[in-house]
Design an enzyme around this catalytic site. Structure first.
Site, mmCIF file in Angstrom:
data_model
loop_
_atom_site.group_PDB
_atom_site.id
_atom_site.type_symbol
_atom_site.label_atom_id
_atom_site.label_comp_id
_atom_site.label_asym_id
_atom_site.label_seq_id
_atom_site.Cartn_x
_atom_site.Cartn_y
_atom_site.Cartn_z
ATOM 1 N N HIS A 192 0.834 -1.224 0.000
ATOM 2 C CA HIS A 192 0.000 0.000 0.000
ATOM 3 C C HIS A 192 0.865 1.270 0.000
ATOM 4 C CE1 HIS A 192 -3.946 -1.995 0.935
ATOM 5 N NE2 HIS A 192 -3.135 -2.931 1.390
ATOM 6 N N ASN B 263 -10.444 -2.776 2.531
ATOM 7 C CA ASN B 263 -10.158 -2.756 1.096
ATOM 8 C C ASN B 263 -11.440 -2.453 0.329
ATOM 9 O OD1 ASN B 263 -7.408 -3.294 1.216
ATOM 10 N ND2 ASN B 263 -7.640 -5.490 0.928
HETATM 11 C C1 HEM Z 1 -1.142 -1.804 4.801
HETATM 12 C C2 HEM Z 1 0.240 -6.116 6.495
HETATM 13 C C3 HEM Z 1 -3.935 -8.043 4.995
HETATM 14 C C4 HEM Z 1 -5.641 -3.570 4.276
HETATM 15 C C5 HEM Z 1 -0.387 -2.826 5.326
HETATM 16 C C6 HEM Z 1 0.964 -2.697 5.792
HETATM 17 C C7 HEM Z 1 1.344 -3.889 6.275
HETATM 18 C C8 HEM Z 1 0.248 -4.800 6.102
HETATM 19 C C9 HEM Z 1 2.691 -4.253 6.888
HETATM 20 C C10 HEM Z 1 1.784 -1.409 5.737
HETATM 21 C C11 HEM Z 1 1.367 -0.503 6.846
HETATM 22 C C12 HEM Z 1 2.205 0.739 6.981
HETATM 23 O O1 HEM Z 1 3.398 0.719 6.635
HETATM 24 O O2 HEM Z 1 1.665 1.763 7.463
HETATM 25 C C13 HEM Z 1 -0.776 -7.014 6.236
HETATM 26 C C14 HEM Z 1 -0.732 -8.421 6.583
HETATM 27 C C15 HEM Z 1 -1.889 -8.975 6.142
HETATM 28 C C16 HEM Z 1 -2.679 -7.896 5.530
HETATM 29 C C17 HEM Z 1 0.423 -9.094 7.298
HETATM 30 C C18 HEM Z 1 -2.379 -10.385 6.211
HETATM 31 C C19 HEM Z 1 -1.758 -11.335 6.918
HETATM 32 C C20 HEM Z 1 -4.795 -7.001 4.725
HETATM 33 C C21 HEM Z 1 -6.218 -7.122 4.506
HETATM 34 C C22 HEM Z 1 -6.699 -5.854 4.323
HETATM 35 C C23 HEM Z 1 -5.575 -4.940 4.414
HETATM 36 C C24 HEM Z 1 -7.000 -8.432 4.512
HETATM 37 C C25 HEM Z 1 -8.117 -5.385 4.090
HETATM 38 C C26 HEM Z 1 -9.202 -6.019 4.509
HETATM 39 C C27 HEM Z 1 -4.566 -2.723 4.339
HETATM 40 C C28 HEM Z 1 -4.645 -1.304 4.071
HETATM 41 C C29 HEM Z 1 -3.351 -0.800 4.204
HETATM 42 C C30 HEM Z 1 -2.500 -1.912 4.567
HETATM 43 C C31 HEM Z 1 -5.897 -0.513 3.704
HETATM 44 C C32 HEM Z 1 -2.910 0.630 3.977
HETATM 45 C C33 HEM Z 1 -3.072 1.464 5.221
HETATM 46 C C34 HEM Z 1 -2.642 2.885 4.947
HETATM 47 O O3 HEM Z 1 -3.288 3.540 4.108
HETATM 48 O O4 HEM Z 1 -1.670 3.334 5.549
HETATM 49 N N1 HEM Z 1 -0.799 -4.129 5.511
HETATM 50 N N2 HEM Z 1 -1.957 -6.735 5.614
HETATM 51 N N3 HEM Z 1 -4.446 -5.666 4.654
HETATM 52 N N4 HEM Z 1 -3.269 -3.053 4.642
HETATM 53 FE FE1 HEM Z 1 -2.627 -4.882 5.130
#
Ligand code: HEM
Ligand code: NDP
EC number: 1.11.1.6
Length: 514
Positions: A69, A141
């Site tokens: 992201h 999402n």
């Molecule tokens: C961002 C991990 C699944 C939605 C991120 C980030 C990590 C991460 C490390 C970066 C955050 C940052 O640097 O600020 C994971 C892991 C997942 C997973 C380990 C599954 C094991 C999901 C799922 C969704 C999701 C299922 C939605 C239902 C998001 C969103 C962001 C994000 C919206 C961006 C947040 C922002 O705008 O700063 N994720 N994620 N992720 N993830 Fe996940």
């Protein structure tokens, strides 16, 4: 903030006025015998704080981009609780009529910070609610399902969307399809992704879904499983694969600009927010697990119930300060809302604050955009660390004794509230059982909802045809054995899809040979 009409006085980082912003101090060598007049020449001086101040800060001006992201855009807004759902959730910001300030960040997932807004990818939809009970983040999402339900697969899957280790290219998308076809529980999300919803025309024109099942509690301590849907009041609009490619080439920031420019004009986008609710007893009768992130709850059985409206009405004043440094996490929650046992969600509770500490530092919560409302923060053991800028709770003792002195007790959150403000804190569930190695196997039911989606696409003119075209374009340069696996993968949903993609890929290959 400097007054726009009076140009600010240029200073060093320490506030010392600078007489000439472009000068550097140097030892002037003797150039009197040079044929032409020379500007002063010679080595620079270590004492030139103005130059060193500028270069040293420049050398450090990048922070790590988000590992996923990384490319995003955001805006502030307001959430209004439009309907009473106190029978489901006791969170104070949900009291009917209440308005809460918010920050929303939209994003693509796989690409780097400079990648195109129109990539075929799910879109992140993360909203921070600055409530009186602390910061609540909805980290959602634009798709209601996901590629995995075993959390340890996440790094594997994400790596298939990054450049290859040696050549640093996407290499015909081979790794992406290699992973997906060997992990067929991904197919529901892949069906959504390769429909035209995989390339939204605007962040304003897409929905947001919790995807995961959450647990919400009312004031009596009764709980429901909950899924959240945020439906765009602008409607859903998508790009074709050709339109998306054109924008990616000509203006990769096109969707970022669309959000900013519309808010600037006062054309504020909004989303009507709904919940689906389910009791524990209802969940036991389902043909799938509520903790399975690859499944939706059918609308017919679990109708949407409205509870609020989110409106984005204020652009950031500074992108880096307010959007790049924003830190969202599903574990940032408030009394009345908890994570369920969904293993992907449970893993996310750890992963986000962990990455924030790496990306922004241990005191990421003190960055203004991440700060909870002032009245809400008191924790005498979370002290010190790099970039402590909040006064550090002054002279307050840095520990609590088991028998709290009265002076502490005043500041503590009442124990009953605290229990739901922390994940898994409620006492009524008994967690016992053996430690079991966990790996979710694929069954025939995993193809039932993708088949339902294929029918949904059939109700919309041209959508099934576009789907086949979108996959065919994506695998056109993949290895032939991977292409074969892709036909088999989609044939498990319907033979018509597998065969359709095969024909289209053959058409693309024969046109390329002409
Ligand atoms: C961002 C991990 C699944 C939605 C991120 C980030 C990590 C991460 C490390 C970066 C955050 C940052 O640097 O600020 C994971 C892991 C997942 C997973 C380990 C599954 C094991 C999901 C799922 C969704 C999701 C299922 C939605 C239902 C998001 C969103 C962001 C994000 C919206 C961006 C947040 C922002 O705008 O700063 N994720 N994620 N992720 N993830 Fe996940
Ligand atoms: P419904 O006929 O009630 O729901 C169909 C839903 O499909 C619509 O409400 C719409 O979701 C969504 N949809 C329309 N076009 C697309 C597209 N191109 N890509 C993804 N979703 C689209 O039936 P069910 O509730 O029984 O669901 C049938 C299938 O619809 C599911 O298997 C799932 O794939 C998909 N779906 C279901 C959702 C749910 O929560 N039940 C949510 C989204 C998709 P929306 O109204 O949210 O825009």
């Amino acid at each position: 903030m400097a007054d726009k009409k009076i140009p600010p006085v240029m200073t060093t980082s320490q506030g010392c006025p600078v007489s000439d912003p472009f000068k550097t101090q140097r030892v002037a060598i003797d150039t009197s015998d040079y044929k032409h007049a020379q500007p002063p020449q010679g080595p620079l001086l270590l004492q030139d704080f103005q130059l060193i101040d500028a270069l040293a800060h420049f050398d450090r001006e990048r922070i790590p981009e988000r590992v996923v992201h990384a490319k995003g855009a955001g805006a502030f807004g307001v959430f209004e609780a439009t309907d009473d759902i106190s029978d489901i959730c006791k969170s104070s910001f949900l009291q009917k009529g209440k308005r809460t300030r918010t920050l929303t960040r939209f994003s693509t997932v796989g690409g780097e910070k400079g990648s195109a807004d129109t990539a075929r990818d799910p879109r992140g939809f993360a909203t921070k609610f600055y409530t009186e009970e602390g910061n609540l983040d909805f980290v959602y999402n634009n798709t209601p399902v996901f590629f995995i339900r075993d959390p340890i697969k996440f790094p594997h899957f994400i790596h298939t969307q990054k450049k290859t280790p040696q050549k640093n290219t996407m290499d015909g998308n081979n790794a992406f399809w290699d992973y997906l076809t060997t992990n067929p529980e991904s197919i529901h999300q892949v069906m959504v992704l390769f429909s035209d919803r995989g390339t939204p025309a605007s962040y304003r024109k897409m929905n947001g879904y919790s995807g995961h099942t959450y647990k919400w509690y009312n004031a009596k301590g009764e709980w429901h499983y909950v899924q959240v849907h945020m439906m765009s009041d602008q409607g859903v609009e998508s790009l074709t694969v050709e339109q998306a490619a054109k924008h990616a080439g000509e203006d990769p920031d096109f969707i970022t600009a669309d959000l900013f420019d519309n808010i600037e004009k006062g054309n504020n986008p909004s989303w009507t927010m709904y919940i689906q609710t389910m009791t524990l007893e209802e969940s036991k009768k389902l043909p799938f697990s509520v903790f399975d992130l690859t499944k939706v709850w059918p609308h017919s059985q679990f109708p949407l119930r409205r509870f609020g409206k989110l409106t984005l009405n204020e652009n950031p004043k500074n992108y880096f300060a307010e959007i790049e440094q924003a830190a969202f996490s599903p574990s940032h929650t408030v009394p009345g809302m908890e994570a369920s046992f969904d293993p992907v969600l449970q893993s996310r509770l750890f992963s986000y604050p962990d990455t924030h500490r790496h990306r922004l530092g241990t005191n990421y919560n003190q960055i203004p955009v991440n700060c909870p409302l002032k009245s809400g923060v008191f924790n005498p053991i979370i002290r010190d660390g790099a970039m402590t800028v909040n006064g550090n709770m002054g002279s307050h003792p840095n520990y609590l004794a088991t028998q709290c002195p009265v002076t502490f007790a005043k500041a503590l959150i009442p124990a009953k509230e605290a229990s739901t403000a922390t994940i898994g804190g409620l006492g009524e569930e008994k967690h016992t059982g053996e430690v079991v190695p966990f790996h979710w196997t694929v069954t025939d039911y995993d193809f039932v909802q993708p088949r339902a989606l294929w029918k949904v696409l059939g109700r919309q003119s041209g959508q099934q045809r576009n789907f086949i075209h979108n996959v065919a374009v994506h695998i056109a340069n993949s290895r032939p054995d991977i292409q074969e696996r892709v036909y088999d993968y989609f044939s498990k949903v319907s033979k018509e899809i597998g065969e359709g993609i095969r024909r289209e890929v053959q058409g693309i290959s024969s046109r390329a040979k002409l």
